[in-house]
Design a protein around this motif. Structure first.
Motif, PDB file in Angstrom:
ATOM      1  N   GLU A  93      67.406 -22.025 -53.459  1.00 48.58           N
ATOM      2  CA  GLU A  93      65.995 -21.892 -53.056  1.00 48.58           C
ATOM      3  C   GLU A  93      65.812 -22.245 -51.577  1.00 48.58           C
ATOM      4  OE1 GLU A  93      62.433 -23.266 -55.947  1.00 48.58           O
ATOM      5  OE2 GLU A  93      63.650 -24.849 -55.071  1.00 48.58           O
ATOM      6  N   ALA A  94      66.487 -23.302 -51.139  1.00 49.50           N
ATOM      7  CA  ALA A  94      66.351 -23.739 -49.744  1.00 49.50           C
ATOM      8  C   ALA A  94      66.836 -22.638 -48.806  1.00 49.50           C
ATOM      9  CB  ALA A  94      67.162 -25.017 -49.518  1.00 49.50           C
ATOM     10  N   VAL A  95      67.903 -21.954 -49.196  1.00 52.48           N
ATOM     11  CA  VAL A  95      68.450 -20.864 -48.370  1.00 52.48           C
ATOM     12  C   VAL A  95      67.430 -19.726 -48.278  1.00 52.48           C
ATOM     13  CG1 VAL A  95      70.293 -19.126 -48.218  1.00 52.48           C
ATOM     14  CG2 VAL A  95      70.837 -21.466 -48.969  1.00 52.48           C
ATOM     15  N   VAL A  96      66.898 -19.339 -49.436  1.00 53.18           N
ATOM     16  CA  VAL A  96      65.930 -18.231 -49.472  1.00 53.18           C
ATOM     17  C   VAL A  96      64.661 -18.615 -48.704  1.00 53.18           C
ATOM     18  CG1 VAL A  96      64.450 -16.883 -51.024  1.00 53.18           C
ATOM     19  CG2 VAL A  96      66.848 -17.259 -51.593  1.00 53.18           C
ATOM     20  N   ASN A  97      64.234 -19.844 -48.835  1.00 59.06           N
ATOM     21  CA  ASN A  97      63.012 -20.277 -48.137  1.00 59.06           C
ATOM     22  C   ASN A  97      63.181 -20.274 -46.618  1.00 59.06           C
ATOM     23  OD1 ASN A  97      61.777 -20.511 -50.549  1.00 59.06           O
ATOM     24  ND2 ASN A  97      61.792 -22.746 -50.643  1.00 59.06           N
ATOM     25  N   MET A  98      64.413 -20.276 -46.150  1.00 62.96           N
ATOM     26  CA  MET A  98      64.666 -20.174 -44.700  1.00 62.96           C
ATOM     27  C   MET A  98      64.763 -18.710 -44.276  1.00 62.96           C
ATOM     28  SD  MET A  98      64.820 -22.934 -43.014  1.00 62.96           S
ATOM     29  CE  MET A  98      63.414 -23.487 -43.971  1.00 62.96           C
ATOM     30  N   GLY A  99      64.582 -17.784 -45.233  1.00 57.33           N
ATOM     31  CA  GLY A  99      64.698 -16.350 -44.918  1.00 57.33           C
ATOM     32  C   GLY A  99      66.146 -15.888 -44.895  1.00 57.33           C
ATOM     33  N   ALA A 100      67.054 -16.787 -45.262  1.00 58.10           N
ATOM     34  CA  ALA A 100      68.479 -16.428 -45.255  1.00 58.10           C
ATOM     35  C   ALA A 100      68.880 -15.904 -46.646  1.00 58.10           C
ATOM     36  CB  ALA A 100      69.306 -17.646 -44.864  1.00 58.10           C
ATOM     37  N   VAL A 101      70.127 -15.467 -46.742  1.00 59.99           N
ATOM     38  CA  VAL A 101      70.594 -14.820 -47.975  1.00 59.99           C
ATOM     39  C   VAL A 101      71.700 -15.671 -48.595  1.00 59.99           C
ATOM     40  CG1 VAL A 101      71.611 -12.703 -48.910  1.00 59.99           C
ATOM     41  CG2 VAL A 101      70.138 -12.598 -46.882  1.00 59.99           C
ATOM     42  N   PRO A 102      71.510 -16.148 -49.838  1.00 59.23           N
ATOM     43  CA  PRO A 102      72.607 -16.900 -50.454  1.00 59.23           C
ATOM     44  C   PRO A 102      73.764 -15.980 -50.841  1.00 59.23           C
ATOM     45  CG  PRO A 102      70.684 -16.814 -51.931  1.00 59.23           C
ATOM     46  CD  PRO A 102      70.334 -16.022 -50.711  1.00 59.23           C
ATOM     47  N   THR A 103      74.975 -16.374 -50.462  1.00 61.61           N
ATOM     48  CA  THR A 103      76.178 -15.677 -50.946  1.00 61.61           C
ATOM     49  C   THR A 103      76.756 -16.594 -52.016  1.00 61.61           C
ATOM     50  OG1 THR A 103      76.616 -14.808 -48.745  1.00 61.61           O
ATOM     51  CG2 THR A 103      78.452 -14.785 -50.303  1.00 61.61           C
ATOM     52  N   PHE A 104      76.648 -16.159 -53.265  1.00 54.18           N
ATOM     53  CA  PHE A 104      77.127 -17.025 -54.343  1.00 54.18           C
ATOM     54  C   PHE A 104      78.635 -16.922 -54.480  1.00 54.18           C
ATOM     55  CE2 PHE A 104      72.713 -16.107 -55.554  1.00 54.18           C
ATOM     56  CZ  PHE A 104      72.246 -17.401 -55.622  1.00 54.18           C
ATOM     57  N   LEU A 105      79.259 -18.076 -54.711  1.00 51.22           N
ATOM     58  CA  LEU A 105      80.692 -18.101 -54.991  1.00 51.22           C
ATOM     59  C   LEU A 105      80.902 -18.778 -56.332  1.00 51.22           C
ATOM     60  CD1 LEU A 105      82.985 -19.167 -52.024  1.00 51.22           C
ATOM     61  CD2 LEU A 105      82.598 -16.911 -52.969  1.00 51.22           C
ATOM     62  N   ASP A 106      81.918 -18.334 -57.043  1.00 51.79           N
ATOM     63  CA  ASP A 106      82.193 -18.964 -58.335  1.00 51.79           C
ATOM     64  C   ASP A 106      82.684 -20.401 -58.100  1.00 51.79           C
ATOM     65  OD1 ASP A 106      82.181 -19.131 -61.055  1.00 51.79           O
ATOM     66  OD2 ASP A 106      83.963 -17.891 -61.382  1.00 51.79           O
ATOM     67  N   VAL A 107      82.677 -21.171 -59.180  1.00 52.36           N
ATOM     68  CA  VAL A 107      83.061 -22.581 -59.088  1.00 52.36           C
ATOM     69  C   VAL A 107      84.414 -22.785 -59.760  1.00 52.36           C
ATOM     70  CG1 VAL A 107      80.680 -23.394 -58.982  1.00 52.36           C
ATOM     71  CG2 VAL A 107      81.771 -23.115 -61.222  1.00 52.36           C
ATOM     72  N   ASP A 108      84.988 -23.969 -59.543  1.00 56.60           N
ATOM     73  CA  ASP A 108      86.231 -24.310 -60.234  1.00 56.60           C
ATOM     74  C   ASP A 108      85.885 -24.943 -61.587  1.00 56.60           C
ATOM     75  OD1 ASP A 108      85.472 -26.939 -59.763  1.00 56.60           O
ATOM     76  OD2 ASP A 108      86.875 -27.236 -58.107  1.00 56.60           O
ATOM     77  N   GLN A 109      86.891 -25.438 -62.285  1.00 54.86           N
ATOM     78  CA  GLN A 109      86.591 -25.931 -63.643  1.00 54.86           C
ATOM     79  C   GLN A 109      85.782 -27.232 -63.642  1.00 54.86           C
ATOM     80  OE1 GLN A 109      90.167 -26.472 -65.829  1.00 54.86           O
ATOM     81  NE2 GLN A 109      91.207 -27.583 -64.213  1.00 54.86           N
ATOM     82  N   ASN A 110      85.643 -27.857 -62.484  1.00 58.77           N
ATOM     83  CA  ASN A 110      84.778 -29.040 -62.396  1.00 58.77           C
ATOM     84  C   ASN A 110      83.344 -28.670 -62.030  1.00 58.77           C
ATOM     85  OD1 ASN A 110      86.776 -31.105 -62.878  1.00 58.77           O
ATOM     86  ND2 ASN A 110      87.659 -30.470 -60.923  1.00 58.77           N
ATOM     87  N   GLY A 111      83.097 -27.387 -61.822  1.00 63.12           N
ATOM     88  CA  GLY A 111      81.737 -26.961 -61.464  1.00 63.12           C
ATOM     89  C   GLY A 111      81.490 -26.996 -59.959  1.00 63.12           C
ATOM     90  N   LEU A 112      82.562 -27.177 -59.181  1.00 62.92           N
ATOM     91  CA  LEU A 112      82.415 -27.279 -57.723  1.00 62.92           C
ATOM     92  C   LEU A 112      82.852 -25.980 -57.056  1.00 62.92           C
ATOM     93  CD1 LEU A 112      83.983 -30.843 -57.267  1.00 62.92           C
ATOM     94  CD2 LEU A 112      81.600 -30.233 -57.753  1.00 62.92           C
ATOM     95  N   LEU A 113      82.244 -25.690 -55.905  1.00 60.84           N
ATOM     96  CA  LEU A 113      82.597 -24.508 -55.118  1.00 60.84           C
ATOM     97  C   LEU A 113      84.112 -24.283 -55.172  1.00 60.84           C
ATOM     98  CD1 LEU A 113      80.785 -22.697 -53.336  1.00 60.84           C
ATOM     99  CD2 LEU A 113      81.329 -24.198 -51.424  1.00 60.84           C
ATOM    100  N   ASP A 114      84.541 -23.086 -55.594  1.00 57.18           N
ATOM    101  CA  ASP A 114      85.973 -22.821 -55.714  1.00 57.18           C
ATOM    102  C   ASP A 114      86.544 -22.548 -54.327  1.00 57.18           C
ATOM    103  OD1 ASP A 114      88.500 -21.965 -56.202  1.00 57.18           O
ATOM    104  OD2 ASP A 114      87.964 -20.602 -57.846  1.00 57.18           O
ATOM    105  N   LEU A 115      87.245 -23.516 -53.791  1.00 58.22           N
ATOM    106  CA  LEU A 115      87.704 -23.413 -52.404  1.00 58.22           C
ATOM    107  C   LEU A 115      88.747 -22.310 -52.231  1.00 58.22           C
ATOM    108  CD1 LEU A 115      87.793 -27.173 -51.338  1.00 58.22           C
ATOM    109  CD2 LEU A 115      85.931 -25.521 -51.194  1.00 58.22           C
ATOM    110  N   ASN A 116      89.414 -21.931 -53.328  1.00 58.62           N
ATOM    111  CA  ASN A 116      90.384 -20.830 -53.229  1.00 58.62           C
ATOM    112  C   ASN A 116      89.685 -19.502 -52.960  1.00 58.62           C
ATOM    113  OD1 ASN A 116      92.608 -22.456 -53.764  1.00 58.62           O
ATOM    114  ND2 ASN A 116      92.144 -22.397 -55.960  1.00 58.62           N
ATOM    115  N   ARG A 117      88.387 -19.457 -53.209  1.00 56.68           N
ATOM    116  CA  ARG A 117      87.645 -18.198 -53.028  1.00 56.68           C
ATOM    117  C   ARG A 117      86.807 -18.193 -51.755  1.00 56.68           C
ATOM    118  NH1 ARG A 117      86.697 -15.143 -57.700  1.00 56.68           N
ATOM    119  NH2 ARG A 117      87.839 -15.976 -59.453  1.00 56.68           N
ATOM    120  N   LEU A 118      86.913 -19.260 -50.997  1.00 57.49           N
ATOM    121  CA  LEU A 118      86.024 -19.411 -49.842  1.00 57.49           C
ATOM    122  C   LEU A 118      86.064 -18.195 -48.928  1.00 57.49           C
ATOM    123  CD1 LEU A 118      84.206 -21.748 -49.473  1.00 57.49           C
ATOM    124  CD2 LEU A 118      85.903 -22.884 -48.054  1.00 57.49           C
ATOM    125  N   HIS A 119      87.273 -17.708 -48.641  1.00 57.30           N
ATOM    126  CA  HIS A 119      87.404 -16.590 -47.700  1.00 57.30           C
ATOM    127  C   HIS A 119      86.739 -15.316 -48.230  1.00 57.30           C
ATOM    128  CE1 HIS A 119      89.557 -18.375 -44.423  1.00 57.30           C
ATOM    129  NE2 HIS A 119      90.297 -19.043 -45.297  1.00 57.30           N
TER     130      HIS A 119
END
Ligand SMILES: Cc1ncc(COP(=O)(O)O)c(C=O)c1O
Length: 366
Positions: A93-119
């Motif tokens: 929501e914070a991203v959208v409220n700034m007029g920016a576009v969220p790029t969603f990335l999948d998470v790892d099994q702990n529910g955290l941003l999957d760093l292997n997919r960052l690129h």
């Protein structure tokens, strides 16, 4: 139905702190200062000292903190900002409220941003990343900043759930350009209402944030930039100081109770237990398990008078404000299999055993 072990019981905590909180209320009433003033400054200094961060800037809530942080790091309309597919709605929501576009990335099994997919998520339009330290467990910030720094990407940490987590001695929130906390009442450090904070080591970002949250005013009737009203209430700052004094002992209690859950539930192979809960980079905010038949387990616990919660039943890309048709298998799997069991410092050991008995009994029945 009233539950014998609710998911959360804030009233128990406040019973034990009642005398101190009432004394604080009385002090603030006496001063007649309800916006700004010493209480807010004192709270900022206390947190800054505790976390060892250069600038700690209290504000209205964690959502406003994220929006202001994105603004000061230079996120502009049309920019892309990487966020995990699983989080509380505020992150996107914070991203959208700034007029920016969220790029969603999948998470790892702990529910955290999957760093292997960052690129995969980084494009020419990417301006910033918002790692979320979900459930109180920190994203590997060394690994994340090793990718973001050389590319000149800004990092705004959503540490709303992670006050009190540290990695390599640096607090959650202290790794990025700006870190954001929420002091929503259910958080490990919770106000008696709304509250939030931004931390940064950069003096010019800190100055920009302080201006933004108070109508761009460095002093009365001087308005340097167009800002907003996102100040922390003096009363909340006063209450938060009382609670900060008890924070460490409450953290120890959370960890001790988490240990009981871990020891008792590890015998059931159908349950995936949270990882690293007893480590410094997890503040034991939520005790989240993954298991098959999650909805039946939730109902079973409720029949036994035990509350539980789902963090979160829908992934962010599926929510109407963001509707993104991408594929996020791990985030989807977690949203369908996760259940958070009661964990707060005023739970008794006996109650934790009762919850464990009920969970194990569910799986024993097949
Ligand atoms: C991950 C996450 N981000 C952001 C927020 C927003 O904080 P607040 O409710 O103080 O606006 C929360 C709090 O609920 C949260 O859990």
């Amino acid at each position: 139905m009233s539950l014998r072990i609710p998911f959360l019981e804030l009233d128990r905590m406040h019973q034990s702190l009642r005398i101190e909180l009432e004394a604080k209320f009385s002090d603030v009433l006496q001063t007649g200062i309800f916006s700004g003033g010493n209480e807010v400054d004192d709270f900022a200094h206390a947190v800054g000292r505790l976390l060892g961060v250069g600038h700690a800037i209290p504000c209205s809530n964690g959502t406003d903190a994220l929006e202001m942080a994105l603004k000061v790091v230079g996120v502009q309309p049309g920019d892309e900002v990487i966020v995990p597919a699983l989080s509380w709605v505020s992150t996107a929501e914070a991203v959208v409220n700034m007029g920016a576009v969220p790029t969603f990335l999948d998470v790892d099994q702990n529910g955290l941003l999957d760093l292997n997919r960052l690129h995969e998520g980084i494009s020419k339009r990417t301006k910033a990343l918002v790692p979320v330290h979900l459930y109180g467990k920190m994203v590997d910030m060394q690994a994340l900043t090793a990718v973001s720094r050389p590319l000149g990407l800004k990092v705004v940490e959503d540490a709303a759930q992670a006050f009190g987590s540290y990695q390599g001695g640096i607090p959650a929130g202290g790794w990025g350009d700006v870190g954001c906390y929420s002091f929503y009442p259910t958080k490990n450090l919770g106000a008696l209402g709304e509250g939030g904070m931004m931390v940064t080591g950069d003096a010019s970002l800190a100055n920009h944030l302080s201006l933004l949250l108070n109508h761009g005013q460095p002093e009365k009737d001087v308005h340097l930039i167009s800002g907003r009203n996102a100040k922390m209430d003096s009363l909340q700052a006063a209450f938060l100081q009382v609670k900060l004094n008890h924070f460490e002992s409450m953290q120890q209690r959370r960890k001790a109770l988490a240990r009981i859950y871990l020891d008792r539930l590890k015998v059931q192979p159908l349950i995936r237990l949270p990882e690293g809960m007893l480590n410094a980079d997890h503040n034991a905010h939520l005790f989240t398990i993954h298991c098959p038949k999650r909805n039946y387990l939730k109902a079973h616990l409720e029949d036994r008078g035990i509350g539980s919660a789902i963090h979160y039943p829908e992934i962010l890309p599926n929510l109407p404000p963001f509707s993104d048709a991408g594929n996020y298998p791990m985030a989807s799997y977690i949203s369908q299999s996760t259940l958070s069991l009661p964990l707060h410092p005023y739970l008794t050991e006996e109650e934790v055993h009762t919850v464990c008995d009920a969970v194990l009994d569910f799986f024993a029945r097949g």
